[in-house]
Design an enzyme around this catalytic site. Structure first.
Site, PDB file in Angstrom:
ATOM      1  N   GLY A  98      28.061  99.590  71.457  1.00 10.45           N
ATOM      2  CA  GLY A  98      26.831  98.796  71.405  1.00 10.45           C
ATOM      3  C   GLY A  98      26.325  98.497  72.803  1.00 10.45           C
ATOM      4  O   GLY A  98      27.106  98.171  73.689  1.00 10.45           O
ATOM      5  N   ARG A 135      27.898 106.342  69.632  1.00 10.94           N
ATOM      6  CA  ARG A 135      29.257 106.343  69.089  1.00 10.94           C
ATOM      7  C   ARG A 135      29.581 107.805  68.795  1.00 10.94           C
ATOM      8  O   ARG A 135      28.688 108.598  68.517  1.00 10.94           O
ATOM      9  CB  ARG A 135      29.344 105.465  67.846  1.00 10.94           C
ATOM     10  CG  ARG A 135      29.054 104.006  68.188  1.00 10.94           C
ATOM     11  CD  ARG A 135      29.563 103.042  67.153  1.00 10.94           C
ATOM     12  NE  ARG A 135      29.702 101.705  67.742  1.00 10.94           N
ATOM     13  CZ  ARG A 135      28.724 100.803  67.852  1.00 10.94           C
ATOM     14  NH1 ARG A 135      27.521 101.098  67.423  1.00 10.94           N
ATOM     15  NH2 ARG A 135      28.944  99.625  68.387  1.00 10.94           N
ATOM     16  N   ASP A 146      35.795  97.289  73.392  1.00 13.63           N
ATOM     17  CA  ASP A 146      37.205  97.675  73.349  1.00 13.63           C
ATOM     18  C   ASP A 146      37.401  99.081  72.793  1.00 13.63           C
ATOM     19  O   ASP A 146      38.309  99.803  73.222  1.00 13.63           O
ATOM     20  CB  ASP A 146      38.046  96.643  72.585  1.00 13.63           C
ATOM     21  CG  ASP A 146      37.556  96.413  71.176  1.00 13.63           C
ATOM     22  OD1 ASP A 146      36.426  96.838  70.871  1.00 13.63           O
ATOM     23  OD2 ASP A 146      38.301  95.828  70.381  1.00 13.63           O
ATOM     24  N   THR A 170      29.446  93.855  76.327  1.00 15.23           N
ATOM     25  CA  THR A 170      29.099  93.535  74.940  1.00 15.23           C
ATOM     26  C   THR A 170      28.526  92.131  74.893  1.00 15.23           C
ATOM     27  O   THR A 170      29.021  91.236  75.583  1.00 15.23           O
ATOM     28  CB  THR A 170      30.309  93.634  73.987  1.00 15.23           C
ATOM     29  OG1 THR A 170      29.981  92.959  72.769  1.00 15.23           O
ATOM     30  CG2 THR A 170      31.545  92.976  74.549  1.00 15.23           C
ATOM     31  N   ASP A 212      28.775  90.182  72.476  1.00 14.35           N
ATOM     32  CA  ASP A 212      29.624  89.313  71.634  1.00 14.35           C
ATOM     33  C   ASP A 212      30.629  88.477  72.416  1.00 14.35           C
ATOM     34  O   ASP A 212      31.145  87.497  71.894  1.00 14.35           O
ATOM     35  CB  ASP A 212      30.389  90.162  70.615  1.00 14.35           C
ATOM     36  CG  ASP A 212      29.455  90.780  69.595  1.00 14.35           C
ATOM     37  OD1 ASP A 212      28.355  90.223  69.399  1.00 14.35           O
ATOM     38  OD2 ASP A 212      29.803  91.818  69.010  1.00 14.35           O
ATOM     39  N   ASP A 253      33.639  89.022  73.003  1.00 13.63           N
ATOM     40  CA  ASP A 253      34.891  88.895  72.249  1.00 13.63           C
ATOM     41  C   ASP A 253      36.045  89.702  72.836  1.00 13.63           C
ATOM     42  O   ASP A 253      37.063  89.916  72.183  1.00 13.63           O
ATOM     43  CB  ASP A 253      34.656  89.313  70.789  1.00 13.63           C
ATOM     44  CG  ASP A 253      34.074  90.719  70.669  1.00 13.63           C
ATOM     45  OD1 ASP A 253      33.761  91.333  71.706  1.00 13.63           O
ATOM     46  OD2 ASP A 253      33.911  91.194  69.529  1.00 13.63           O
ATOM     47  N   ARG A 255      29.955  89.355  64.596  1.00  8.96           N
ATOM     48  CA  ARG A 255      30.565  89.748  63.326  1.00  8.96           C
ATOM     49  C   ARG A 255      31.975  89.203  63.173  1.00  8.96           C
ATOM     50  O   ARG A 255      32.395  88.827  62.103  1.00  8.96           O
ATOM     51  CB  ARG A 255      30.589  91.277  63.206  1.00  8.96           C
ATOM     52  CG  ARG A 255      29.669  91.754  62.109  1.00  8.96           C
ATOM     53  CD  ARG A 255      29.619  93.246  62.040  1.00  8.96           C
ATOM     54  NE  ARG A 255      28.998  93.801  63.243  1.00  8.96           N
ATOM     55  CZ  ARG A 255      29.048  95.084  63.576  1.00  8.96           C
ATOM     56  NH1 ARG A 255      29.713  95.937  62.829  1.00  8.96           N
ATOM     57  NH2 ARG A 255      28.462  95.513  64.663  1.00  8.96           N
TER      58      ARG A 255
HETATM   59  P1  ADP Z   1      32.757  99.425  71.323  1.00  7.31           P
HETATM   60  O1  ADP Z   1      33.079 100.151  72.569  1.00  7.31           O
HETATM   61  O2  ADP Z   1      31.486  98.652  71.441  1.00  7.31           O
HETATM   62  O3  ADP Z   1      33.932  98.618  70.803  1.00  7.31           O
HETATM   63  P2  ADP Z   1      33.238 101.429  69.223  1.00  7.31           P
HETATM   64  O4  ADP Z   1      34.446 100.749  68.712  1.00  7.31           O
HETATM   65  O5  ADP Z   1      32.248 101.952  68.245  1.00  7.31           O
HETATM   66  O6  ADP Z   1      32.373 100.505  70.205  1.00  7.31           O
HETATM   67  O7  ADP Z   1      33.717 102.638  70.156  1.00  7.31           O
HETATM   68  C1  ADP Z   1      32.787 103.405  70.863  1.00  7.31           C
HETATM   69  C2  ADP Z   1      33.260 104.820  70.964  1.00  7.31           C
HETATM   70  O8  ADP Z   1      34.500 104.868  71.667  1.00  7.31           O
HETATM   71  C3  ADP Z   1      33.557 105.505  69.635  1.00  7.31           C
HETATM   72  O9  ADP Z   1      32.410 105.991  68.985  1.00  7.31           O
HETATM   73  C4  ADP Z   1      34.446 106.644  70.098  1.00  7.31           C
HETATM   74  O10 ADP Z   1      33.697 107.684  70.661  1.00  7.31           O
HETATM   75  C5  ADP Z   1      35.269 105.981  71.201  1.00  7.31           C
HETATM   76  N1  ADP Z   1      36.556 105.524  70.655  1.00  7.31           N
HETATM   77  C6  ADP Z   1      36.833 104.375  70.009  1.00  7.31           C
HETATM   78  N2  ADP Z   1      38.127 104.327  69.616  1.00  7.31           N
HETATM   79  C7  ADP Z   1      38.683 105.493  70.003  1.00  7.31           C
HETATM   80  C8  ADP Z   1      39.990 106.078  69.891  1.00  7.31           C
HETATM   81  N3  ADP Z   1      40.995 105.443  69.292  1.00  7.31           N
HETATM   82  N4  ADP Z   1      40.181 107.293  70.434  1.00  7.31           N
HETATM   83  C9  ADP Z   1      39.190 107.951  71.054  1.00  7.31           C
HETATM   84  N5  ADP Z   1      37.947 107.459  71.182  1.00  7.31           N
HETATM   85  C10 ADP Z   1      37.681 106.260  70.674  1.00  7.31           C
END
Ligand code: ADP
Length: 322
Positions: free
Chosen positions: A13, A74, A105, A128, A130, A132, A174
């Site tokens: 995000g 993503r 994260d 982010t 949030d 969090d 959330r």
């Molecule tokens: P945020 O970074 O805001 O927490 P996401 O959880 O959607 O957002 O993660 C963003 C992107 O990071 C995912 O779409 C993916 O490409 C990558 N990612 C997340 N978790 C993993 C993982 N366990 N292994 C590899 N890539 C990951």
């Protein structure tokens, strides 16, 4: 081996201040004689080879801009072993030996997974709204989101007062109530509902009735989306009271806009600190700020710890709502 060429990406995000972080990473890296590559659309852009060299000029005029010039995305493919291997091969092809990942994260997890299969050094910057992410008091974008939501609430308060209305305002969050708590406190909300604290709508009803009897005819109730939906709270209250209620969901406007001075300074300091940590040979860390000091924590930590909210602020808010 020292770092020579660094890739920077924004993922997950978006949040206001990501551009200021990109600028700081790029300029500090260039200042130290490194080469910088911008990777577009997070890990999706890495896999698509949307990779371009950055100069100090290419990050000019962006410190004040919301969103991210690198775009964000993503990428499910990156979570697979094949996706990671492809990413590692592309980094190798471009000679990128370090990555600055600005995101949440999940994005930092992606970096850690990548570093397991190739020699890339990874530094995460918390981006982010949030707020969090454990390991830092503030993440880039939180302050701006709070101020954006606050501006909206202040405006709503004017009309709530004029028309004797109760507004239930839903803000983002959330899983955590950081935005709701901060905005509720700053906006003088009569009640704040957050996911961390169980609530009883019957109590809220009593409180409203009490306020009404005291002569308070308009109220603002702030709810974090993870605690309740504004519409549901409104419906419940409407069924049991004669007050005029309105529900308002602030939504994505909270993610946009020009970053506040606080977020720009935070992003700039974290960007510079991230490069310094990489140059000192550190990897798989997230940079943050705790108690006013810059800190670096293992990314592993942010995936095992949980950030706790300061519940004393909720007490203070309820003390103010008499
Ligand atoms: P945020 O970074 O805001 O927490 P996401 O959880 O959607 O957002 O993660 C963003 C992107 O990071 C995912 O779409 C993916 O490409 C990558 N990612 C997340 N978790 C993993 C993982 N366990 N292994 C590899 N890539 C990951």
């Amino acid at each position: 081996m020292g770092v020579k060429r660094i890739g920077v990406l924004t993922s997950g995000g978006d949040s206001p201040g990501m551009n200021a972080a990109i600028r700081a990473v790029a300029r500090c890296a260039i200042y130290h004689g490194l080469e910088v590559y911008g990777i577009k659309r997070g890990f999706a852009g890495l896999l698509n080879e949307e990779i371009e060299p950055m100069t100090s000029l290419s990050v000019g005029g962006i410190i004040n801009r919301g969103g991210t010039i690198l775009r964000s995305a993503r990428c499910e493919e990156f979570k697979t072993p094949e996706g990671l291997l492809k990413g590692a091969a592309i980094l190798d092809k471009y000679g990128i030996d370090a990555l600055a990942i600005i995101g949440g994260d999940g994005s930092m997890r992606g970096g850690v997974e990548l570093s397991r299969i190739c020699p890339v050094k990874v530094m995460g910057l918390p981006g982010t709204i949030d707020n969090d992410i454990p390991g830092t008091d503030y993440s880039i974008g939180f302050d701006t989101a709070v101020n954006t939501a606050l501006e909206a609430i202040d405006k709503v308060r004017d009309t709530a007062y004029s028309h004797d209305r109760v507004f239930v305002i839903e803000v983002m969050g959330r899983h955590k109530g950081f935005i709701a708590l901060e905005v509720g406190l700053a906006g003088g909300a009569e009640a704040i509902l957050i996911p961390e604290v169980p609530y009883d709508l019957a109590n809220l009803l009593d409180k409203l009735r009490e306020s009404y009897e005291h002569g308070k005819r308009s109220s603002i109730i702030v709810v974090a989306e993870g605690a309740a939906r504004a519409e549901d709270v409104k419906k419940f209250l409407q069924e049991h009271t004669p007050y005029h209620l309105r529900a308002l969901v602030l939504g994505h406007m909270q993610r946009g806009g020009s970053p506040t001075a606080f977020d720009r300074v935070l992003a700039t300091q974290l960007g510079v600190f991230a490069i310094q940590r990489l140059l000192e040979g550190h990897t798989n860390e997230m940079v943050g700020v705790e108690g006013g000091r810059l800190v670096a924590v293992p990314i592993e930590y942010i995936h095992t710890a949980s950030k706790t909210i300061d519940l004393r602020k909720l007490e203070v808010a309820s003390m103010m709502a008499i």
